[in-house]
Design a protein around this motif. Structure first.
Motif, PDB file in Angstrom:
ATOM      1  N   PRO A  95      64.594  90.117 111.314  1.00  0.00           N
ATOM      2  CA  PRO A  95      63.371  89.475 111.797  1.00  0.00           C
ATOM      3  C   PRO A  95      62.949  90.044 113.153  1.00  0.00           C
ATOM      4  CG  PRO A  95      64.907  87.838 110.964  1.00  0.00           C
ATOM      5  CD  PRO A  95      65.649  89.133 110.998  1.00  0.00           C
ATOM      6  N   GLY A  96      61.733  90.556 113.250  1.00  0.00           N
ATOM      7  CA  GLY A  96      61.234  91.118 114.500  1.00  0.00           C
ATOM      8  C   GLY A  96      61.627  92.555 114.757  1.00  0.00           C
ATOM      9  N   GLU A  97      62.381  93.169 113.849  1.00  0.00           N
ATOM     10  CA  GLU A  97      62.890  94.527 114.090  1.00  0.00           C
ATOM     11  C   GLU A  97      61.776  95.542 114.277  1.00  0.00           C
ATOM     12  OE1 GLU A  97      65.526  97.898 111.689  1.00  0.00           O
ATOM     13  OE2 GLU A  97      65.748  95.772 111.177  1.00  0.00           O
ATOM     14  N   HIS A  98      60.659  95.360 113.620  1.00  0.00           N
ATOM     15  CA  HIS A  98      59.583  96.355 113.650  1.00  0.00           C
ATOM     16  C   HIS A  98      58.363  95.876 114.436  1.00  0.00           C
ATOM     17  CE1 HIS A  98      62.045  98.236 110.618  1.00  0.00           C
ATOM     18  NE2 HIS A  98      61.865  97.228 109.788  1.00  0.00           N
ATOM     19  N   ASP A  99      58.532  94.851 115.246  1.00  0.00           N
ATOM     20  CA  ASP A  99      57.369  94.244 115.909  1.00  0.00           C
ATOM     21  C   ASP A  99      56.914  94.993 117.159  1.00  0.00           C
ATOM     22  OD1 ASP A  99      57.472  92.371 113.958  1.00  0.00           O
ATOM     23  OD2 ASP A  99      58.098  90.692 115.235  1.00  0.00           O
ATOM     24  N   SER A 100      57.798  95.748 117.808  1.00  0.00           N
ATOM     25  CA  SER A 100      57.416  96.433 119.044  1.00  0.00           C
ATOM     26  C   SER A 100      58.146  97.757 119.148  1.00  0.00           C
ATOM     27  CB  SER A 100      57.713  95.559 120.269  1.00  0.00           C
ATOM     28  OG  SER A 100      59.090  95.229 120.341  1.00  0.00           O
ATOM     29  N   TYR A 101      57.587  98.672 119.932  1.00  0.00           N
ATOM     30  CA  TYR A 101      58.165 100.012 120.044  1.00  0.00           C
ATOM     31  C   TYR A 101      59.415 100.040 120.913  1.00  0.00           C
ATOM     32  CZ  TYR A 101      56.688 100.781 124.892  1.00  0.00           C
ATOM     33  OH  TYR A 101      56.558 100.711 126.256  1.00  0.00           O
ATOM     34  N   ASP A 102      59.595  99.029 121.777  1.00  0.00           N
ATOM     35  CA  ASP A 102      60.676  99.087 122.760  1.00  0.00           C
ATOM     36  C   ASP A 102      61.806  98.097 122.479  1.00  0.00           C
ATOM     37  OD1 ASP A 102      59.127  96.875 123.321  1.00  0.00           O
ATOM     38  OD2 ASP A 102      58.874  97.302 125.453  1.00  0.00           O
ATOM     39  N   PHE A 103      61.868  97.605 121.250  1.00  0.00           N
ATOM     40  CA  PHE A 103      62.983  96.756 120.852  1.00  0.00           C
ATOM     41  C   PHE A 103      63.104  96.805 119.337  1.00  0.00           C
ATOM     42  CE2 PHE A 103      65.087  92.790 119.657  1.00  0.00           C
ATOM     43  CZ  PHE A 103      66.174  92.800 120.531  1.00  0.00           C
ATOM     44  N   GLY A 104      64.339  96.894 118.838  1.00  0.00           N
ATOM     45  CA  GLY A 104      64.541  96.958 117.394  1.00  0.00           C
ATOM     46  C   GLY A 104      64.489  98.381 116.883  1.00  0.00           C
ATOM     47  N   SER A 105      63.706  98.605 115.844  1.00  0.00           N
ATOM     48  CA  SER A 105      63.646  99.911 115.198  1.00  0.00           C
ATOM     49  C   SER A 105      63.242 101.001 116.181  1.00  0.00           C
ATOM     50  CB  SER A 105      62.642  99.849 114.047  1.00  0.00           C
ATOM     51  OG  SER A 105      62.576 101.076 113.368  1.00  0.00           O
ATOM     52  N   GLY A 106      64.055 102.058 116.270  1.00  0.00           N
ATOM     53  CA  GLY A 106      63.788 103.151 117.195  1.00  0.00           C
ATOM     54  C   GLY A 106      64.132 102.846 118.629  1.00  0.00           C
ATOM     55  N   ALA A 107      64.811 101.733 118.875  1.00  0.00           N
ATOM     56  CA  ALA A 107      65.072 101.292 120.252  1.00  0.00           C
ATOM     57  C   ALA A 107      66.436 100.616 120.374  1.00  0.00           C
ATOM     58  CB  ALA A 107      63.970 100.336 120.710  1.00  0.00           C
ATOM     59  N   GLY A 108      67.466 101.290 119.875  1.00  0.00           N
ATOM     60  CA  GLY A 108      68.801 100.702 119.897  1.00  0.00           C
ATOM     61  C   GLY A 108      69.456 100.641 121.252  1.00  0.00           C
ATOM     62  N   PHE A 109      68.949 101.406 122.233  1.00  0.00           N
ATOM     63  CA  PHE A 109      69.417 101.416 123.616  1.00  0.00           C
ATOM     64  C   PHE A 109      70.889 101.783 123.780  1.00  0.00           C
ATOM     65  CE2 PHE A 109      65.425 100.049 125.219  1.00  0.00           C
ATOM     66  CZ  PHE A 109      65.477 100.266 126.584  1.00  0.00           C
ATOM     67  N   TYR A 110      71.530 102.252 122.729  1.00  0.00           N
ATOM     68  CA  TYR A 110      72.917 102.739 122.816  1.00  0.00           C
ATOM     69  C   TYR A 110      73.865 101.690 123.392  1.00  0.00           C
ATOM     70  CZ  TYR A 110      70.226 106.885 121.880  1.00  0.00           C
ATOM     71  OH  TYR A 110      69.335 107.785 121.314  1.00  0.00           O
ATOM     72  N   VAL A 111      73.649 100.434 123.007  1.00  0.00           N
ATOM     73  CA  VAL A 111      74.537  99.340 123.384  1.00  0.00           C
ATOM     74  C   VAL A 111      75.154  98.754 122.118  1.00  0.00           C
ATOM     75  CG1 VAL A 111      73.114  98.798 125.396  1.00  0.00           C
ATOM     76  CG2 VAL A 111      72.781  97.502 123.285  1.00  0.00           C
ATOM     77  N   ASN A 112      76.161  97.924 122.293  1.00  0.00           N
ATOM     78  CA  ASN A 112      76.711  97.121 121.203  1.00  0.00           C
ATOM     79  C   ASN A 112      76.158  95.710 121.336  1.00  0.00           C
ATOM     80  OD1 ASN A 112      78.280  99.178 120.104  1.00  0.00           O
ATOM     81  ND2 ASN A 112      80.105  98.602 121.280  1.00  0.00           N
ATOM     82  N   ALA A 116      73.168  87.413 117.711  1.00  0.00           N
ATOM     83  CA  ALA A 116      72.689  87.393 116.332  1.00  0.00           C
ATOM     84  C   ALA A 116      71.151  87.477 116.335  1.00  0.00           C
ATOM     85  CB  ALA A 116      73.151  86.119 115.636  1.00  0.00           C
ATOM     86  N   PRO A 117      70.564  88.125 115.322  1.00  0.00           N
ATOM     87  CA  PRO A 117      71.206  88.820 114.202  1.00  0.00           C
ATOM     88  C   PRO A 117      71.526  90.276 114.487  1.00  0.00           C
ATOM     89  CG  PRO A 117      68.840  88.859 113.887  1.00  0.00           C
ATOM     90  CD  PRO A 117      69.085  88.117 115.187  1.00  0.00           C
ATOM     91  N   TRP A 118      71.233  90.718 115.725  1.00  0.00           N
ATOM     92  CA  TRP A 118      71.335  92.143 116.062  1.00  0.00           C
ATOM     93  C   TRP A 118      72.764  92.644 116.023  1.00  0.00           C
ATOM     94  CZ3 TRP A 118      66.578  93.638 115.744  1.00  0.00           C
ATOM     95  CH2 TRP A 118      65.574  92.708 116.027  1.00  0.00           C
ATOM     96  N   ASN A 119      73.732  91.773 116.290  1.00  0.00           N
ATOM     97  CA  ASN A 119      75.133  92.215 116.347  1.00  0.00           C
ATOM     98  C   ASN A 119      75.678  92.638 114.987  1.00  0.00           C
ATOM     99  OD1 ASN A 119      75.122  89.602 115.358  1.00  0.00           O
ATOM    100  ND2 ASN A 119      76.805  88.871 116.629  1.00  0.00           N
ATOM    101  N   ARG A 120      74.968  92.340 113.910  1.00  0.00           N
ATOM    102  CA  ARG A 120      75.414  92.781 112.588  1.00  0.00           C
ATOM    103  C   ARG A 120      75.187  94.281 112.385  1.00  0.00           C
ATOM    104  NH1 ARG A 120      72.277  88.515 110.344  1.00  0.00           N
ATOM    105  NH2 ARG A 120      71.213  90.032 108.995  1.00  0.00           N
ATOM    106  N   HIS A 121      74.213  94.845 113.082  1.00  0.00           N
ATOM    107  CA  HIS A 121      73.863  96.242 112.839  1.00  0.00           C
ATOM    108  C   HIS A 121      73.699  97.069 114.119  1.00  0.00           C
ATOM    109  CE1 HIS A 121      73.124  95.458 108.579  1.00  0.00           C
ATOM    110  NE2 HIS A 121      72.421  94.389 108.934  1.00  0.00           N
ATOM    111  N   PHE A 122      73.202  96.482 115.184  1.00  0.00           N
ATOM    112  CA  PHE A 122      72.810  97.273 116.354  1.00  0.00           C
ATOM    113  C   PHE A 122      74.004  97.489 117.282  1.00  0.00           C
ATOM    114  CE2 PHE A 122      68.799  96.755 114.560  1.00  0.00           C
ATOM    115  CZ  PHE A 122      67.868  97.546 115.236  1.00  0.00           C
TER     116      PHE A 122
END
Length: 286
Positions: A95-112, A116-122
């Protein structure tokens, strides 16, 4: 679906006597299919070669650097392989992964991510420092010597990876890095979303904070910053904070402020040869 140790060749293109190849694989760390690019110089057909990791910036994929930076000719001359990971998990459709250029898709920021829910994949830090390095080491003629570089969000990633793993990388450099993400809008949005509201937990993902708290530093940090970069002028990049942190901690920093250059790949292409030769020198010395 590919298995975790299986590589599926997506494309192969001859370039300066070497090969630019793109591969797909299933990432256990990210829980999705990922594509990465690797440039193998001509020397790789005869011997194992050193490797430069390139971490790209917001909205980028594995393709931007390989197509726009003009790095292949000098990498071929120097006998240097380059690996470009993607910049985030793909296809998870959170949810919200594709809503903005600076968070989510294309914007993983090289962090762990821990929220939730980002900790499942990002978990891009584990992907670029553990899973993908182990994978490329098994499949390609690499000699174990590694350096790291990146641009913008990827410059932030390169600095953090080097500071957290000083024994792994012979050298580190960055173009216009997000040097102090705990103190800029891009970083506050990303770190808050991936890590939660406790700003103390953000500090382990901020190069300036890591340096200030005594993280083992590389022998030298090399940074180029364009003075005409609108993101620099808007306070997103904060090279002055990195300069101050390095000075306070006694960490050698070569920071070039370059008049007239912006945030684009024209800037990167103008100075990539300097960075490749810098890394090749350190890789040979190491």
């Amino acid at each position: 679906m590919t298995t975790s140790d299986e590589l599926e060749l997506v494309s192969a293109t001859k370039s300066f006597g070497g090969w630019l190849k793109r591969y797909k694989h299933h990432s256990k760390v990210l829980g999705c299919e990922m594509i990465f690019a690797i440039y193998l110089p001509p020397a790789a057909e005869e011997q194992d070669v050193p490797l430069l990791w390139w971490l790209s910036g917001l909205t980028c994929t594995d393709e931007n650097f390989m197509q726009k930076a003009g790095a292949h000719g000098t990498a071929a001359e120097l006998g240097l392989a380059i690996v470009c990971p993607d910049t985030s998990p793909r296809g998870t459709d959170l949810p919200g992964e594709h809503d903005s250029y600076d968070f989510g898709s294309g914007a993983g920021f090289y962090v762990n991510a821990t929220e939730a829910p980002w900790n499942r994949h990002f978990r891009m830090y584990d992907y670029v420092t553990e899973e993908l390095p182990a994978l490329v080491a098994r499949h390609f003629p690499l000699n174990g010597q590694q350096s790291i570089s990146g641009h913008s969000m990827g410059g932030h990633g390169a600095l953090v990876c080097a500071l957290k793993n000083p024994e792994r990388y012979a050298s580190v450099s960055a173009f216009a890095p997000i040097a102090n993400p705990t103190q800029c809008p891009w970083g506050e949005k990303a770190l808050g979303g991936y890590l939660g509201d406790d700003r103390e937990t953000w500090k382990e993902w901020d190069a300036c904070e890591l340096i200030a708290t005594g993280a083992p530093a590389p022998a030298e940090i090399k940074v180029d910053q364009g003075e005409a970069d609108n993101f620099y002028q808007d306070g997103q990049l904060r090279p002055e904070a990195l300069e101050a942190a390095c000075k306070q901690a006694g960490v050698p920093l070569t920071l070039r402020m370059l008049p007239g250059y912006d945030h684009s790949y024209f800037f990167i292409a103008s100075f990539i040869d300097d960075h490749l030769r810098y890394h090749a020198h350190h890789l040979r010395s190491g």
